[in-house]
Scaffold this active site. Structure first.
Site, PDB file in Angstrom:
ATOM      1  N   GLN A  96     -73.386 -60.066 -13.823  1.00  0.00           N
ATOM      2  CA  GLN A  96     -74.994 -60.085 -13.526  1.00  0.00           C
ATOM      3  C   GLN A  96     -75.950 -61.042 -14.525  1.00  0.00           C
ATOM      4  O   GLN A  96     -76.271 -61.755 -14.806  1.00  0.00           O
ATOM      5  CB  GLN A  96     -75.566 -58.725 -13.240  1.00  0.00           C
ATOM      6  CG  GLN A  96     -77.056 -58.840 -13.444  1.00  0.00           C
ATOM      7  CD  GLN A  96     -77.738 -57.486 -12.956  1.00  0.00           C
ATOM      8  OE1 GLN A  96     -78.016 -57.127 -11.837  1.00  0.00           O
ATOM      9  NE2 GLN A  96     -77.710 -56.713 -14.068  1.00  0.00           N
TER      10      GLN A  96
ATOM     11  N   SER B 188     -75.968 -49.329 -24.398  1.00  0.00           N
ATOM     12  CA  SER B 188     -76.002 -48.579 -23.016  1.00  0.00           C
ATOM     13  C   SER B 188     -76.997 -47.341 -23.218  1.00  0.00           C
ATOM     14  O   SER B 188     -76.673 -46.552 -23.917  1.00  0.00           O
ATOM     15  CB  SER B 188     -74.958 -48.623 -22.006  1.00  0.00           C
ATOM     16  OG  SER B 188     -75.355 -47.737 -20.852  1.00  0.00           O
TER      17      SER B 188
ATOM     18  N   GLU C  38     -76.454 -45.047 -21.049  1.00  0.00           N
ATOM     19  CA  GLU C  38     -75.671 -44.163 -20.791  1.00  0.00           C
ATOM     20  C   GLU C  38     -75.067 -43.341 -22.063  1.00  0.00           C
ATOM     21  O   GLU C  38     -74.555 -42.165 -22.112  1.00  0.00           O
ATOM     22  CB  GLU C  38     -74.302 -44.831 -20.244  1.00  0.00           C
ATOM     23  CG  GLU C  38     -74.437 -45.036 -18.711  1.00  0.00           C
ATOM     24  CD  GLU C  38     -74.040 -43.616 -17.827  1.00  0.00           C
ATOM     25  OE1 GLU C  38     -72.870 -42.900 -18.306  1.00  0.00           O
ATOM     26  OE2 GLU C  38     -74.899 -43.148 -17.248  1.00  0.00           O
TER      27      GLU C  38
ATOM     28  N   TYR D 173     -67.000 -44.354 -19.849  1.00  0.00           N
ATOM     29  CA  TYR D 173     -67.682 -45.325 -20.078  1.00  0.00           C
ATOM     30  C   TYR D 173     -68.854 -45.139 -21.157  1.00  0.00           C
ATOM     31  O   TYR D 173     -68.730 -46.027 -22.324  1.00  0.00           O
ATOM     32  CB  TYR D 173     -68.522 -45.797 -18.795  1.00  0.00           C
ATOM     33  CG  TYR D 173     -69.415 -46.916 -18.920  1.00  0.00           C
ATOM     34  CD1 TYR D 173     -69.176 -48.163 -19.421  1.00  0.00           C
ATOM     35  CD2 TYR D 173     -70.875 -46.588 -19.255  1.00  0.00           C
ATOM     36  CE1 TYR D 173     -70.066 -49.339 -19.350  1.00  0.00           C
ATOM     37  CE2 TYR D 173     -71.952 -47.598 -19.487  1.00  0.00           C
ATOM     38  CZ  TYR D 173     -71.423 -48.898 -19.460  1.00  0.00           C
ATOM     39  OH  TYR D 173     -72.537 -49.836 -19.760  1.00  0.00           O
TER      40      TYR D 173
ATOM     41  N   HIS E 142     -80.597 -52.218 -15.588  1.00  0.00           N
ATOM     42  CA  HIS E 142     -81.392 -53.385 -15.120  1.00  0.00           C
ATOM     43  C   HIS E 142     -80.683 -54.009 -14.163  1.00  0.00           C
ATOM     44  O   HIS E 142     -79.305 -54.116 -14.047  1.00  0.00           O
ATOM     45  CB  HIS E 142     -81.656 -54.393 -16.293  1.00  0.00           C
ATOM     46  CG  HIS E 142     -80.722 -54.590 -16.988  1.00  0.00           C
ATOM     47  ND1 HIS E 142     -80.086 -53.846 -18.188  1.00  0.00           N
ATOM     48  CD2 HIS E 142     -79.767 -55.683 -17.114  1.00  0.00           C
ATOM     49  CE1 HIS E 142     -79.250 -54.346 -18.655  1.00  0.00           C
ATOM     50  NE2 HIS E 142     -78.734 -55.362 -18.048  1.00  0.00           N
TER      51      HIS E 142
END
Ligand code: NAP
Ligand code: GDD
Length: 331
Positions: A13, A124, A126, A148, A178
């Site tokens: 992406q 990230s 995360e 991750y 995003h």
């Protein structure tokens, strides 16, 4: 002379939006692409005659060395990763190898063959996981909740370490979620907008989802790649949080998507316990004040506009979708 930019993850992406932006800026764009038995270039089909693709994989040091030596980049954007959080519980070692160790491999190639190149790492939100404060900013401590997230924390610190150890221009954007019409179908926003479009057009009957109460700070990928580029145009390498400063729940994504197709969501959305995660990140909200002040970056696309844009796009592609039968073994 045109600046040379190497993008890993160019088929993803963000890679596709970033490649478009770099071409607009007049850069010579190289993209790292890994071997696949299928055509992985859907998102960059329209750019193929303007960019140069180099074979490589973040798990293979020699291919990275080769890519750096061939492209001699001024800028490297490391967007490649095993990026889907649920997969990281099923493939934790692969995720650590690609998303974590892949970064040190790439930094090693840079250190050896192009130490004056500027390096961007896709960090990230995360990493904040079980959040220590709200909103999260550059100084907020990390507590990742998935393999991750753990791999991204390693990647983040090794980027800082190469900056401090070897004086590389290496920095990270700590990007919050995003999305876009180019988002992978497995991520929740696109799963919702694409299935809603299928329901509207009679091609699906229901939408199965996990935790509807999880909240994310969702922005538009097209806005976020601008921030990545800006970070590498600075004099000094620094890390920045990139976020909209507004959080919304999965339920709100569903409400807007079904409003766009004009159907009542409660009739179609089913709760599936199998889609819940072993450890959830409940609520992410970013504070991008530093990026706004130093990079003069701000998000342009609102959450509601983003979700409606994705539904409109999915209605078009679902409408056009035809299933081509595979050729028979014997005609
Ligand atoms: P994406 O659509 O999943 O793209 C991932 C890219 O990485 C693809 O081009 C993929 O190639 C490539 N890749 C995967 N494994 C690889 C390997 N072993 N070697 C080389 N390339 C490999 O991800 P995205 O949403 O564009 O995200 C870009 C980066 O930002 C990722 O690092 C992600 O973790 C991070 N990030 C994303 C978000 C977000 O909300 N989107 C937020 C924060 C951070 P194939 O096409 O061949 O699979
Ligand atoms: N994927 C998915 N599928 N998520 C669901 C579902 C479902 O059916 N139902 C509920 N969710 C919830 C998840 O539990 C999670 O809390 C939230 O929706 C968002 O999930 P994803 O869209 O898969 O994204 P993510 O937040 O786990 O990860 C994305 O953002 C990170 C940045 O915070 C990815 O792009 C990561 O690569 C990125 O680093």
């Amino acid at each position: 002379m045109a600046k040379k930019s190497l993008v890993t993850g160019i088929t993803g992406q963000d890679g596709s939006y970033l490649a478009e932006l770099l071409l607009e800026k007049g850069c010579q764009v190289y993209g790292l692409i890994r071997r696949s038995s299928n055509e992985p270039t859907d998102r960059i089909q329209h750019l193929l005659d303007k960019i140069q693709l180099l074979d490589g994989d973040l798990t293979d040091q020699s291919s990275l060395d080769q890519a750096i030596q061939t492209s001699q980049p001024d800028e490297v954007y490391n967007l490649a990763a095993q990026s889907f959080v649920p997969t990281s519980w099923n493939q934790p070692v692969l995720t650590a190898d690609v998303t974590g160790l892949g970064v040190v491999r790439l930094l090693e190639s840079l250190r050896k063959y192009k130490p004056n190149a500027k390096f961007y790492q896709a960090s990230s939100s995360e990493m904040f996981g079980k959040v220590k404060e709200t909103p999260q900013k550059e100084t907020t401590p990390f507590h990742p909740r998935s393999p991750y997230g753990v791999a991204k924390v390693y990647a983040h610190y090794i980027t800082i370490n190469y900056r401090e150890s070897y004086d590389l221009f290496a920095c990270s954007g700590i990007c919050f979620n995003h999305e876009s019409p180019r988002r992978g179908l497995e991520f929740v926003t696109r799963k919702i907008t694409h299935t809603a479009a299928q329901i509207k057009l009679g091609k699906a009957k229901e939408l199965s989802l996990g935790n509807l109460e999880a909240a994310r700070d969702w922005g538009f990928a097209g806005d976020y790649v601008q921030a990545m580029w800006l970070m590498l145009q600075q004099e000094k390498p620094e890390d920045y949080v990139i976020a909209t400063g507004k959080a919304h729940t999965v339920r709100e994504v569903v409400e807007i998507a079904f409003d766009e197709i004009g159907l009542p969501w409660k009739k179609y959305v089913k709760n599936d316990k199998k889609l819940y995660r072993p450890a959830e990140v409940d609520y992410l909200l970013g504070d991008s004040t530093k990026a706004q002040q130093k990079l003069h970056w701000k998000p342009e696309t609102s959450f509601e506009k983003l979700i409606r844009m994705m539904v409109k796009h999915d209605l078009k592609i679902v409408q056009q979708e035809t299933t081509y039968p595979l050729p028979a073994l014997k005609e």
